[in-house]
Write a protein that holds these residues in place. Structure first.
Motif, PDB file in Angstrom:
ATOM      1  N   GLU A 172       1.984  39.257  64.408  1.00 49.73           N
ATOM      2  CA  GLU A 172       0.542  39.190  64.691  1.00 49.73           C
ATOM      3  C   GLU A 172       0.152  37.784  65.158  1.00 49.73           C
ATOM      4  O   GLU A 172      -0.690  37.618  66.034  1.00 49.73           O
ATOM      5  CB  GLU A 172      -0.269  39.542  63.440  1.00 49.73           C
ATOM      6  CG  GLU A 172      -0.236  41.016  63.088  1.00 49.73           C
ATOM      7  CD  GLU A 172      -0.732  41.283  61.665  1.00 49.73           C
ATOM      8  OE1 GLU A 172      -1.114  42.419  61.413  1.00 49.73           O
ATOM      9  OE2 GLU A 172      -0.732  40.358  60.811  1.00 49.73           O
ATOM     10  N   ALA A 173       0.788  36.792  64.549  1.00 47.77           N
ATOM     11  CA  ALA A 173       0.471  35.407  64.920  1.00 47.77           C
ATOM     12  C   ALA A 173       0.898  35.133  66.357  1.00 47.77           C
ATOM     13  O   ALA A 173       0.178  34.478  67.118  1.00 47.77           O
ATOM     14  CB  ALA A 173       1.156  34.442  63.964  1.00 47.77           C
ATOM     15  N   LEU A 174       2.046  35.665  66.748  1.00 49.52           N
ATOM     16  CA  LEU A 174       2.513  35.468  68.124  1.00 49.52           C
ATOM     17  C   LEU A 174       1.525  36.114  69.097  1.00 49.52           C
ATOM     18  O   LEU A 174       1.143  35.528  70.110  1.00 49.52           O
ATOM     19  CB  LEU A 174       3.915  36.066  68.305  1.00 49.52           C
ATOM     20  CG  LEU A 174       4.495  35.940  69.713  1.00 49.52           C
ATOM     21  CD1 LEU A 174       4.704  34.476  70.094  1.00 49.52           C
ATOM     22  CD2 LEU A 174       5.820  36.705  69.836  1.00 49.52           C
ATOM     23  N   ARG A 175       1.083  37.317  68.752  1.00 54.15           N
ATOM     24  CA  ARG A 175       0.126  38.013  69.614  1.00 54.15           C
ATOM     25  C   ARG A 175      -1.174  37.210  69.709  1.00 54.15           C
ATOM     26  O   ARG A 175      -1.722  37.013  70.800  1.00 54.15           O
ATOM     27  CB  ARG A 175      -0.125  39.424  69.069  1.00 54.15           C
ATOM     28  CG  ARG A 175      -1.168  40.182  69.816  1.00 54.15           C
ATOM     29  CD  ARG A 175      -1.215  41.666  69.464  1.00 54.15           C
ATOM     30  NE  ARG A 175      -2.329  42.290  70.144  1.00 54.15           N
ATOM     31  CZ  ARG A 175      -3.520  42.504  69.588  1.00 54.15           C
ATOM     32  NH1 ARG A 175      -3.734  42.165  68.335  1.00 54.15           N
ATOM     33  NH2 ARG A 175      -4.483  43.065  70.287  1.00 54.15           N
ATOM     34  N   ALA A 176      -1.653  36.735  68.576  1.00 53.54           N
ATOM     35  CA  ALA A 176      -2.905  35.972  68.559  1.00 53.54           C
ATOM     36  C   ALA A 176      -2.769  34.711  69.413  1.00 53.54           C
ATOM     37  O   ALA A 176      -3.672  34.358  70.179  1.00 53.54           O
ATOM     38  CB  ALA A 176      -3.271  35.616  67.123  1.00 53.54           C
ATOM     39  N   LYS A 177      -1.628  34.071  69.299  1.00 59.48           N
ATOM     40  CA  LYS A 177      -1.409  32.838  70.051  1.00 59.48           C
ATOM     41  C   LYS A 177      -1.400  33.114  71.556  1.00 59.48           C
ATOM     42  O   LYS A 177      -1.990  32.380  72.351  1.00 59.48           O
ATOM     43  CB  LYS A 177      -0.039  32.300  69.603  1.00 59.48           C
ATOM     44  CG  LYS A 177       0.282  30.920  70.027  1.00 59.48           C
ATOM     45  CD  LYS A 177       1.486  30.467  69.222  1.00 59.48           C
ATOM     46  CE  LYS A 177       2.269  29.434  69.978  1.00 59.48           C
ATOM     47  NZ  LYS A 177       3.426  28.947  69.237  1.00 59.48           N
ATOM     48  N   ARG A 178      -0.769  34.208  71.933  1.00 59.99           N
ATOM     49  CA  ARG A 178      -0.743  34.580  73.348  1.00 59.99           C
ATOM     50  C   ARG A 178      -2.137  34.942  73.851  1.00 59.99           C
ATOM     51  O   ARG A 178      -2.506  34.617  74.983  1.00 59.99           O
ATOM     52  CB  ARG A 178       0.204  35.772  73.564  1.00 59.99           C
ATOM     53  CG  ARG A 178       1.665  35.391  73.421  1.00 59.99           C
ATOM     54  CD  ARG A 178       2.513  36.641  73.454  1.00 59.99           C
ATOM     55  NE  ARG A 178       3.929  36.343  73.522  1.00 59.99           N
ATOM     56  CZ  ARG A 178       4.872  37.275  73.592  1.00 59.99           C
ATOM     57  NH1 ARG A 178       4.535  38.558  73.597  1.00 59.99           N
ATOM     58  NH2 ARG A 178       6.137  36.943  73.669  1.00 59.99           N
ATOM     59  N   ILE A 179      -2.912  35.622  73.012  1.00 65.47           N
ATOM     60  CA  ILE A 179      -4.275  35.996  73.421  1.00 65.47           C
ATOM     61  C   ILE A 179      -5.107  34.736  73.637  1.00 65.47           C
ATOM     62  O   ILE A 179      -5.807  34.602  74.645  1.00 65.47           O
ATOM     63  CB  ILE A 179      -4.923  36.929  72.364  1.00 65.47           C
ATOM     64  CG1 ILE A 179      -4.248  38.300  72.411  1.00 65.47           C
ATOM     65  CG2 ILE A 179      -6.433  37.056  72.583  1.00 65.47           C
ATOM     66  CD1 ILE A 179      -4.632  39.243  71.284  1.00 65.47           C
ATOM     67  N   VAL A 180      -4.995  33.777  72.719  1.00 60.86           N
ATOM     68  CA  VAL A 180      -5.749  32.530  72.869  1.00 60.86           C
ATOM     69  C   VAL A 180      -5.316  31.830  74.160  1.00 60.86           C
ATOM     70  O   VAL A 180      -6.150  31.414  74.974  1.00 60.86           O
ATOM     71  CB  VAL A 180      -5.541  31.610  71.638  1.00 60.86           C
ATOM     72  CG1 VAL A 180      -6.154  30.241  71.888  1.00 60.86           C
ATOM     73  CG2 VAL A 180      -6.134  32.251  70.383  1.00 60.86           C
ATOM     74  N   ALA A 181      -3.999  31.735  74.376  1.00 62.79           N
ATOM     75  CA  ALA A 181      -3.486  31.050  75.570  1.00 62.79           C
ATOM     76  C   ALA A 181      -3.970  31.754  76.838  1.00 62.79           C
ATOM     77  O   ALA A 181      -4.478  31.122  77.771  1.00 62.79           O
ATOM     78  CB  ALA A 181      -1.958  31.016  75.533  1.00 62.79           C
ATOM     79  N   ASP A 182      -3.831  33.056  76.856  1.00 59.34           N
ATOM     80  CA  ASP A 182      -4.236  33.820  78.044  1.00 59.34           C
ATOM     81  C   ASP A 182      -5.728  33.677  78.312  1.00 59.34           C
ATOM     82  O   ASP A 182      -6.151  33.409  79.442  1.00 59.34           O
ATOM     83  CB  ASP A 182      -3.913  35.308  77.847  1.00 59.34           C
ATOM     84  CG  ASP A 182      -4.474  36.154  78.985  1.00 59.34           C
ATOM     85  OD1 ASP A 182      -3.796  36.253  80.019  1.00 59.34           O
ATOM     86  OD2 ASP A 182      -5.608  36.673  78.854  1.00 59.34           O
ATOM     87  N   HIS A 183      -6.547  33.873  77.282  1.00 59.74           N
ATOM     88  CA  HIS A 183      -7.996  33.898  77.499  1.00 59.74           C
ATOM     89  C   HIS A 183      -8.531  32.511  77.870  1.00 59.74           C
ATOM     90  O   HIS A 183      -9.442  32.404  78.695  1.00 59.74           O
ATOM     91  CB  HIS A 183      -8.712  34.440  76.264  1.00 59.74           C
ATOM     92  CG  HIS A 183      -8.496  35.915  76.046  1.00 59.74           C
ATOM     93  ND1 HIS A 183      -7.579  36.659  76.765  1.00 59.74           N
ATOM     94  CD2 HIS A 183      -9.086  36.794  75.195  1.00 59.74           C
ATOM     95  CE1 HIS A 183      -7.628  37.916  76.355  1.00 59.74           C
ATOM     96  NE2 HIS A 183      -8.523  38.025  75.400  1.00 59.74           N
ATOM     97  N   VAL A 184      -7.969  31.473  77.268  1.00 61.16           N
ATOM     98  CA  VAL A 184      -8.450  30.134  77.628  1.00 61.16           C
ATOM     99  C   VAL A 184      -7.998  29.812  79.056  1.00 61.16           C
ATOM    100  O   VAL A 184      -8.749  29.256  79.860  1.00 61.16           O
ATOM    101  CB  VAL A 184      -7.976  29.064  76.619  1.00 61.16           C
ATOM    102  CG1 VAL A 184      -8.398  27.673  77.078  1.00 61.16           C
ATOM    103  CG2 VAL A 184      -8.547  29.352  75.228  1.00 61.16           C
TER     104      VAL A 184
END
Ligand code: GLY
Length: 613
Positions: free
Chosen positions: A290-302
């Motif tokens: 879940e943390a990996l997914r969250a990190k990717r979402i933050v990276a992608d969206h920013v």
């Protein structure tokens, strides 16, 4: 080879072969209010592919910024991103198949001129032919010659239908048969593959598409071919991030050098690294996955937000601005889940600017504006976020099954929760949101402009374009067909419609077999062929329930409900559901129904994505 070298090599290869290098246009298309963003490299070139003369000649190439936000909830897996760049080269009535295919092969494999990929890693597909155009023997012949000349062993060329090997940006504009180049990312298939083996390797993502060469000879209007173009054009598209993944020897693009600095910055924002200064919103309780997914979402969206702001978009409640707001607010939520410090987005944006400063002058120039815009939006959201989360909890406690449209509207208008966020948060704890009722509330308040993002992107909720209406009716047919094939335990857990597809979540525990999927498709298509009328009646709730129509149990309905039924009479109807509509008048309007994907969403809930062709 790092991403900077890949960019340069791509453009200089085509420049050397007579192509003018075009700068990327803005993400927001000029003079085209029908789309919010550029979603393909060729989009700015449509007028020229349709025959207009381009001032820089007949050979062009570019690396074009694109944004796609259709499947936002898929971001975070290995293959979805909202921002990407498309490398492309074009011939406007100049060269055709022979040069295009030979250059693609040369750029991919040449050690001197190109990327030095081992040719035994390459597979290609060609168009198998249909009523619009014949089988593309010409492209296949060119490929055969190339593979023979380079001693590449085994079966490499596969003919596939229009679904795979016919390309256009949408229902209107230039289009044509294509040949697609795949890279064997697994390294398992150096000796060639049979047709079945190839399909299996594709399904397992062991081979991935890296380049699409479209031979644009036709024009489409409303999904139908209406004639030939003035010229025979070439339009190619190669996803830049995909290329980087392959040439970096990685299995997903988040592991390429593009994201190196961005991820390092995210890691450095973890509150526990600096507990004395951290103002932690909430401690992270995520699993590693879940943390990996969250990190990717933050990276992608920013990353996407930086690019949008650099092209002049600012957060708002309409159109492009609403998408930007959604991305940033979703990034804040996932940053909190991840346990980042408040205000982290500002620093992550700085890393994104560093990554793109050499490439896009407007990103470098607007560094401070971009960071401040992002920080302001984070602050603004934080002003209401913790109260909004409390309100969300209160709503959930009030009714453990669903969130009413009124409550979703309060979360939006008072606490700044984009409804998509409420739906996502509700989904995480197994709750429904009454989207139709939310939309009613929205209409009452007219906060979103009718022609705005709400219309174009929210599918199923107020998007009343013809195609969405068709998908809505197809969803009813699918629901009933699933109950016939899998059993009456199947019930709707969620639905989302865009102009490209329907998505339907339903209660069922096992993965569907191919046979089950085929039977469902057959049932739906049979109902379409039968040209059944779609009827609507308004009935008192008790009477409506007696008809056996499907509805959400536990949902509070008014005294009277509208019921849509598909068939000649309510007694014999194939499908009956409580629903606010709208729907098509007759199933014959739907076209051909096809399931694209069937997958698990959570324990006991499966998801189908399907299209009408
Ligand atoms: N225009 C071709 C592609 O984007 O695949």
């Amino acid at each position: 080879m790092n991403s900077k070298e890949i960019r340069q090599k791509y453009l200089s290869f085509f420049e050397k072969r007579g192509h003018a290098v075009l700068p990327s246009t803005s993400l927001v298309p000029e003079n085209d209010p029908s789309v919010l963003f550029n979603t393909a490299g060729m989009q700015p070139l449509v007028p020229y592919l349709l025959g207009e003369k381009h001032p820089l000649g007949t050979r062009l190439c570019s690396i074009q910024k694109c944004v796609r936000t259709i499947d936002l909830d898929d971001v975070g897996d290995n293959t979805h991103a909202t921002f990407f760049e498309m490398m492309g080269n074009w011939s406007l009535g100049d060269y055709f198949k022979k040069e295009s295919i030979n250059w693609s092969f040369e750029l991919l494999t040449s050690k001197e001129e190109g990327f030095g990929i081992d040719p035994s890693r390459l597979y290609v597909t060609c168009f198998e032919g249909d009523k619009n155009a014949p089988k593309d023997e010409e492209s296949a012949g060119i490929w055969r010659e190339i593979f023979d000349k380079h001693g590449v062993k085994g079966n490499r060329i596969f003919f596939l239908p229009a679904e795979n090997n016919w390309w256009s940006a949408g229902d209107n504009g230039p289009c044509g048969a294509d040949t697609e180049i795949f890279y064997d990312i697994s390294g398992l298939h150096t000796d060639g593959l049979s047709h079945e083996e190839y399909l299996e390797a594709d399904e397992k993502q062991e081979v991935v598409e890296i380049w699409n060469n479209v031979f644009m000879e036709f024009e489409k209007k409303d999904g139908e071919i209406i004639g030939k173009l003035a010229n025979k054009n070439v339009d190619t598209g190669a996803g830049f991030e995909r290329f980087c993944l392959v040439l970096n020897g990685k299995s997903n693009f988040y592991d390429t050098d593009i994201f190196e600095e961005i991820f390092a910055k995210i890691d450095a924002q973890h509150a526990e690294l600096n507990p004395s200064t951290a103002q932690l919103q909430s401690p992270s309780t995520l699993s590693e996955k879940e943390a990996l997914r969250a990190k990717r979402i933050v990276a992608d969206h920013v990353r996407t937000s930086v690019m949008l702001i650099s092209d002049g978009v600012t957060p708002s409640n309409t159109d492009q601005g609403y998408i930007l707001r959604r991305l940033l607010r979703r990034a804040v939520r996932f940053a909190d889940n991840l346990g980042l410090k408040k205000g982290s987005l500002f620093w992550i944006a700085d890393a994104v600017v560093n990554t793109y400063a050499d490439i896009y002058e407007n990103v470098a120039r607007q560094r401070e504006t971009i960071k401040i815009t992002i920080d302001n939006e984070e602050q603004k959201f934080r002003n209401t976020l913790s109260h909004g989360l409390k309100e969300f909890d209160r709503i959930v406690k009030k009714d453990s099954k669903s969130i009413s449209g009124k409550d979703a509207f309060v979360l939006f208008s008072t606490y700044g929760f984009p409804v998509e966020m409420t739906i996502e948060m509700a989904g995480e704890i197994g709750l429904q949101v009454d989207k139709d009722a939310f939309e009613e509330e929205m209409k009452k308040h007219q906060d979103l402009s009718r022609s705005g993002a709400g219309q174009k992107f929210k599918g199923g909720m107020g998007d009343t374009s013809d195609i969405s209406i068709k998908y809505h009716t197809a969803t009813h047919l699918l629901h009933q067909a699933l109950r016939e094939v899998l059993g009456t335990h199947v019930s709707q857990k969620g639905s989302n419609i865009t102009a490209e597809r329907l998505r339907f979540d339903f209660a069922h525990t096992a993965k569907m077999t191919d046979d089950e999927k085929e039977r469902v498709e057959e049932i739906v298509n049979k109902r379409i062929e039968e040209a059944l009328p779609v009827n609507v009646v308004e009935l008192p709730i008790e009477e409506a329930e007696k008809t056996g129509a499907l509805h959400f149990f536990g949902e509070k309905y008014g005294d009277k409900v509208t019921l849509y039924y598909i068939g000649n009479t309510i007694e014999e109807a194939f499908s009956k559901e409580f629903c606010g509509g709208p729907h098509v008048k007759n199933t014959s309007e739907l076209g051909h129904f096809k399931i694209q994907k069937e997958e698990a969403v959570s324990a006991g809930v499966r998801r189908i994505k399907a299209v009408l062709e």
